[in-house]
Design a protein around this motif. Structure first.
Motif, PDB file in Angstrom:
ATOM      1  N   ARG A  33       7.213  14.794   0.540  1.00 52.05           N
ATOM      2  CA  ARG A  33       6.142  14.685  -0.457  1.00 52.05           C
ATOM      3  C   ARG A  33       6.286  15.756  -1.536  1.00 52.05           C
ATOM      4  N   ASP A  77       0.844  -1.189   0.000  1.00 52.64           N
ATOM      5  CA  ASP A  77       0.000   0.000   0.000  1.00 52.64           C
ATOM      6  C   ASP A  77       0.880   1.241   0.000  1.00 52.64           C
ATOM      7  N   ALA A 107       0.496   4.104  -1.396  1.00 52.27           N
ATOM      8  CA  ALA A 107      -0.186   5.387  -1.190  1.00 52.27           C
ATOM      9  C   ALA A 107      -0.264   5.735   0.297  1.00 52.27           C
ATOM     10  N   PRO A 148       4.089  11.104  -6.216  1.00 52.44           N
ATOM     11  CA  PRO A 148       3.583   9.779  -5.828  1.00 52.44           C
ATOM     12  C   PRO A 148       3.973   8.678  -6.811  1.00 52.44           C
ATOM     13  N   GLU A 149       3.977   8.998  -8.107  1.00 50.51           N
ATOM     14  CA  GLU A 149       4.329   7.982  -9.108  1.00 50.51           C
ATOM     15  C   GLU A 149       5.795   7.571  -8.971  1.00 50.51           C
ATOM     16  N   TYR A 155       3.241   6.674   1.406  1.00 45.08           N
ATOM     17  CA  TYR A 155       3.547   8.018   0.880  1.00 45.08           C
ATOM     18  C   TYR A 155       2.903   9.095   1.754  1.00 45.08           C
ATOM     19  N   GLY A 156       1.706   8.860   2.218  1.00 45.02           N
ATOM     20  CA  GLY A 156       1.012   9.803   3.089  1.00 45.02           C
ATOM     21  C   GLY A 156       1.664   9.965   4.445  1.00 45.02           C
ATOM     22  N   TYR A 182       7.597   7.788  -6.272  1.00 41.05           N
ATOM     23  CA  TYR A 182       7.712   7.063  -5.012  1.00 41.05           C
ATOM     24  C   TYR A 182       7.271   5.611  -5.185  1.00 41.05           C
ATOM     25  N   ALA A 183       6.149   5.409  -5.873  1.00 40.71           N
ATOM     26  CA  ALA A 183       5.645   4.051  -6.105  1.00 40.71           C
ATOM     27  C   ALA A 183       6.633   3.246  -6.935  1.00 40.71           C
TER      28      ALA A 183
END
Length: 166
Positions: A91, A78, A80, A96-97, A83-84, A99-100
Motif C-alpha cells: 500500500r 470492489d 478499494a 489507491p488510484e 487494496y485494503g 492500483y484501481a
C-alpha cells in the motif's frame, strides 16, 4: 506446541548433532555415547519438524480464504476492498488510484480458480497460491500470489502476478 518451543527443539537438536560429531572426531565420546546423543537429537528434530508441519497445515485454510476474498473483491469490482487486503508495504508503494487503474479495463479480473495453496515455514512464514484468472479482455492467465501474515494476524497479499512472464 508453541512456535518458541519448536524453535528451541530445532536449535537443541542441531547442538546435540554438533556435540555428537565433535565428540566422535575428538574421541571424547565413545561411539555408543555419540549414538545416544544423536538419537536424542533426532527426537528433538522430529518434534521440531512435526511442529512446523502442523503450523503450516493449520495456516493453509486461512491463507486460501484470504486469497479467495481478495480475488472475490477484484471480480466484484470492489478495488478499494482488494487494496485494503494488501500488505502495508504494498500500500505504501502503490497509490489507491494507481492500483484501481492497474486492475480496471481489459485487465480486470472476471473470474478465477485456485489450484492450490502452499504454506512455507522456512525462510519466513508465507503462503503461495497458484491458479488461473479470467480477464475482461476474454483471455485467461496463470496466477501466482504470495501472502504474508500481517501485524493484525490476518493474511495479506504481498504480491501477485498473472501471465506467462512472472
Amino acid at each position: 506446541m508453541s512456535g518458541r518451543l519448536a524453535r528451541m527443539s530445532g536449535l537443541f537438536a542441531f547442538g546435540l548433532v554438533v556435540l555428537a560429531c565433535l565428540g566422535c572426531v575428538t574421541r571424547r565420546l565413545s561411539v555408543w555415547a555419540a549414538l545416544g546423543v544423536a538419537a536424542v537429537a533426532a527426537g528433538f528434530g522430529i518434534v521440531w519438524l512435526a511442529s512446523a508441519v502442523r503450523r503450516a497445515l493449520a495456516a493453509r485454510g486461512p491463507a486460501q480464504a484470504a486469497a479467495t476474498a481478495y480475488l472475490d473483491a477484484l471480480v466484484a469490482g470492489d478495488v478499494a476492498v482488494a487494496y485494503g487486503m494488501l500488505t502495508a508495504d504494498q500500500r505504501e508503494r502503490t497509490a489507491p488510484e494507481e492500483y484501481a487503474e492497474r486492475h480496471g479495463g481489459e485487465r480486470a479480473v472476471t473470474g478465477y480458480t485456485i489450484d492450490g495453496t502452499t504454506v512455507v515455514t522456512g525462510g519466513g512464514f508465507r503462503a503461495e497460491v497458484r491458479g488461473q484468472v479470467r480477464l475482461a479482455a476474454g483471455d485467461s492467465a496463470p496466477l501466482s500470489m504470495r501472502l504474508l501474515p500481517g501485524a493484525d494476524g490476518r493474511w495479506r497479499v504481498a504480491d501477485w502476478h498473472t501471465g506467462p512472464h512472472w
